[in-house]
Design an enzyme around this catalytic site. Structure first.
Site, PDB file in Angstrom:
ATOM      1  N   HIS A 140       0.834  -1.212   0.000  1.00  0.00           N
ATOM      2  CA  HIS A 140       0.000   0.000   0.000  1.00  0.00           C
ATOM      3  C   HIS A 140       0.863   1.255   0.000  1.00  0.00           C
ATOM      4  CE1 HIS A 140      -3.103  -2.946   1.286  1.00  0.00           C
ATOM      5  NE2 HIS A 140      -3.799  -2.240   0.422  1.00  0.00           N
ATOM      6  N   ASN A 141       1.433   1.546  -1.161  1.00  0.00           N
ATOM      7  CA  ASN A 141       2.352   2.676  -1.288  1.00  0.00           C
ATOM      8  C   ASN A 141       1.969   3.525  -2.511  1.00  0.00           C
ATOM      9  OD1 ASN A 141       3.247   1.191  -3.547  1.00  0.00           O
ATOM     10  ND2 ASN A 141       4.631   0.016  -2.250  1.00  0.00           N
ATOM     11  N   HIS A 180      -7.190   6.902  -2.846  1.00  0.00           N
ATOM     12  CA  HIS A 180      -7.997   5.911  -2.136  1.00  0.00           C
ATOM     13  C   HIS A 180      -7.299   5.178  -0.983  1.00  0.00           C
ATOM     14  CE1 HIS A 180      -5.867   2.881  -4.411  1.00  0.00           C
ATOM     15  NE2 HIS A 180      -6.385   1.983  -3.595  1.00  0.00           N
ATOM     16  N   ASP A 181      -5.965   5.170  -0.930  1.00  0.00           N
ATOM     17  CA  ASP A 181      -5.269   4.491   0.185  1.00  0.00           C
ATOM     18  C   ASP A 181      -4.357   5.444   0.956  1.00  0.00           C
ATOM     19  OD1 ASP A 181      -6.169   1.839   0.397  1.00  0.00           O
ATOM     20  OD2 ASP A 181      -4.941   1.170  -1.293  1.00  0.00           O
ATOM     21  N   TYR A 312       1.152  -8.714   4.523  1.00  0.00           N
ATOM     22  CA  TYR A 312       0.311  -9.569   5.361  1.00  0.00           C
ATOM     23  C   TYR A 312       1.155 -10.319   6.402  1.00  0.00           C
ATOM     24  CZ  TYR A 312      -3.857  -8.913   2.415  1.00  0.00           C
ATOM     25  OH  TYR A 312      -4.942  -8.393   1.758  1.00  0.00           O
TER      26      TYR A 312
HETATM   27  C1  BYE Z   1      -7.465  -6.928  -1.281  1.00  0.00           C
HETATM   28  C2  BYE Z   1      -7.779  -6.344  -0.080  1.00  0.00           C
HETATM   29  C3  BYE Z   1      -6.865  -5.535   0.529  1.00  0.00           C
HETATM   30  C4  BYE Z   1      -5.648  -5.318  -0.065  1.00  0.00           C
HETATM   31  F1  BYE Z   1      -4.187 -13.488   0.701  1.00  0.00           F
HETATM   32  C5  BYE Z   1      -5.330  -5.908  -1.260  1.00  0.00           C
HETATM   33  F2  BYE Z   1      -5.242 -14.542  -0.833  1.00  0.00           F
HETATM   34  C6  BYE Z   1      -6.243  -6.725  -1.895  1.00  0.00           C
HETATM   35  F3  BYE Z   1      -6.248 -13.127   0.351  1.00  0.00           F
HETATM   36  N1  BYE Z   1      -5.897  -7.332  -3.134  1.00  0.00           N
HETATM   37  N2  BYE Z   1      -5.608  -6.599  -4.216  1.00  0.00           N
HETATM   38  C7  BYE Z   1      -5.207  -7.431  -5.194  1.00  0.00           C
HETATM   39  C8  BYE Z   1      -5.719  -8.668  -3.404  1.00  0.00           C
HETATM   40  C9  BYE Z   1      -5.262  -8.750  -4.698  1.00  0.00           C
HETATM   41  N3  BYE Z   1      -5.888  -9.780  -2.630  1.00  0.00           N
HETATM   42  C10 BYE Z   1      -5.588 -10.993  -3.156  1.00  0.00           C
HETATM   43  N4  BYE Z   1      -5.130 -11.110  -4.423  1.00  0.00           N
HETATM   44  C11 BYE Z   1      -4.956 -10.033  -5.230  1.00  0.00           C
HETATM   45  O1  BYE Z   1      -4.553 -10.176  -6.411  1.00  0.00           O
HETATM   46  C12 BYE Z   1      -5.746 -12.235  -2.323  1.00  0.00           C
HETATM   47  C13 BYE Z   1      -4.733 -12.304  -1.218  1.00  0.00           C
HETATM   48  C14 BYE Z   1      -3.339 -12.603  -1.753  1.00  0.00           C
HETATM   49  C15 BYE Z   1      -5.107 -13.407  -0.219  1.00  0.00           C
HETATM   50 CL1  BYE Z   1      -8.629  -7.947  -1.970  1.00  0.00          CL
HETATM   51 ZN    ZN Z   2      -5.855   0.091  -2.806  1.00  0.00          ZN
END
Ligand code: BYE
Ligand code: ZN
Length: 401
Positions: A140-141, A180-181, A312
């Site tokens: 988130h950058n 947005h972030d 994460y």
């Molecule tokens: C989402 C919510 C918050 C931040 F681990 C990022 F499998 C995301 F759940 N995003 N944005 C793109 C993603 C993606 N989450 C996932 N895949 C993406 O391609 C899934 C995650 C790796 C996990 Cl949804």
């Molecule tokens: Zn975002």
């Protein structure tokens, strides 16, 4: 029997040692990446005169225009301008400053600067402040903000949104994408709520992150020096701010099912004159752009997945240290990279883009196809991963060699 046990134990400790070594490497790589990003940012902010690109010889580079001391100013090559509208755009090759110039170009290109009499210098100052208010998180950058904005610009062109929506609605989409972030701390809403952070307390546990992104967005628009809406009537400016808030709030994935359910209902009878339909369409558009990494070619999208998992895993480490519950999709011991991505593509991304395709059939080839390709790619990886696991796990009576 004892021999088998000894062999398994030795294999186990070997694997454990390997995990230790590999994870220390992962942290080292992560640290290097952060240092690189910091140095690039420093370089970009200190040098207003020259092109700070890491590969200045390529023809796609931004060409610096000399003689403007206070702002970094670049002109984009024709090739870049064309590439900027496509999901295949290589967003890893740009320094933070160059992304700034690209976004500035998009606002001009969409006619927003002209339509809303946005002052050119204020636009630059606003973008610089937005950039400065993104943190150095793995995912988130500022580069993520750039990605989402570039995808929005591409979608506006691809779906001819300028013919379907008003200039105000186009401006709302673009401002929301950039902002947005804002000031994302790299820890999600679940963490905010469980750790009872200031943000969670301030916003009563309701979308604390998204409300914070809204607050920072409004703050920047309330300062004279960064208020790109200052030339408008107060009423028009209020309408834009309200629209931007609604879109930023719609990026909370906790609302995904509800938003998609409403959108599915109106998509079959979609009417561009119906304001409720338009609001929903805009929400789905920003959600698509926000999560669209997998629409891009694999070389471009893959690092994003690694950065997201890195963010994460850092959260999981912190949650364990603080005795908080760890979400399964963040736990390095439980996560399968390809497995999670298959689920995400199948249950979130593909259905969402498919429903948008009912209004804009041109998205099928440019976006839904690449998504299906990505799903098949990760399915394939998943099978290979399982095979490797099977062949390295000795079953009763047999010892794998
Ligand atoms: C989402 C919510 C918050 C931040 F681990 C990022 F499998 C995301 F759940 N995003 N944005 C793109 C993603 C993606 N989450 C996932 N895949 C993406 O391609 C899934 C995650 C790796 C996990 Cl949804
Ligand atoms: Zn975002």
């Amino acid at each position: 029997m004892e021999e088998i046990e000894r062999e398994i134990r030795s294999k186990l400790s070997g694997l454990e040692r390997r995990i230790e070594v590999e994870s220390s490497r992962r942290w080292a790589i992560h640290k290097c990446q952060r240092d690189i990003e910091k140095l690039r940012q420093e370089l970009a902010n200190s040098s207003h005169w020259t092109c700070v690109s890491p590969h200045p010889t390529e023809s796609k580079r931004l060409i610096p225009r000399r003689g403007l001391p206070s702002y970094p100013k670049y002109t984009l090559s024709l090739e870049t301008i064309k590439a900027l509208k496509r999901p295949t755009f290589n967003l890893w090759q740009w320094a933070p400053n160059e992304m700034l110039s690209c976004i500035e170009y998009m606002f001009h290109d969409l006619g927003l600067v002209h339509e809303f009499s946005i002052d050119g210098v204020t636009l630059k100052r606003w973008l610089l402040s937005v950039q400065g208010n993104y943190r150095d998180n793995p995912f988130h950058n500022w580069r993520h903000s750039f990605c989402v904005t570039q995808m929005m610009h591409g979608m506006i062109h691809l779906c001819r949104l300028q013919d379907h929506l008003s200039p105000t609605e186009n401006l709302i989409l673009m401002i929301a994408a950039v902002c947005h972030d804002l000031d994302h701390p790299g820890l999600d809403n679940t963490y905010q709520v469980n750790a009872r952070t200031d943000l969670a307390l301030r916003y009563g546990n309701h979308s604390p992150l998204e409300r914070h992104h809204c607050a920072v967005t409004l703050e920047l628009l309330s300062r004279d020096e960064t208020n790109i809406l200052s030339a408008m009537e107060p009423g028009a400016s209020d309408e834009i701010q309200k629209g931007v808030m609604e879109l930023i709030l719609a990026t909370d994935m906790a609302r995904h099912v509800q938003i998609m359910a409403s959108f599915s209902q109106c998509v079959e009878i979609f009417d561009f004159q119906n304001l409720k339909h338009l609001r929903l369409l805009e929400q789905v558009l920003i959600k698509c752009c926000d999560t669209s990494n997998e629409v891009r070619p694999p070389q471009i999208s893959e690092p994003w997945l690694d950065f997201l998992l890195q963010e994460y895993f850092m959260q999981a480490v912190r949650e364990k240290m603080e005795g908080l519950p760890v979400s399964p999709h963040m736990d390095p011991e439980k996560v399968s990279k390809s497995g999670s991505q298959v689920v995400f593509l199948t249950s979130v991304l593909i259905p969402m883009f498919e429903s948008l395709t009912q209004i804009f059939p041109q998205l099928e080839a440019t976006m839904v196809h690449p998504l299906r390709g990505a799903r098949d790619h990760y399915r394939h990886l998943e099978v290979e991963e399982a095979r490797r696991l099977l062949s390295s796990t000795p079953s009763e009576g047999t010892v794998a060699v």
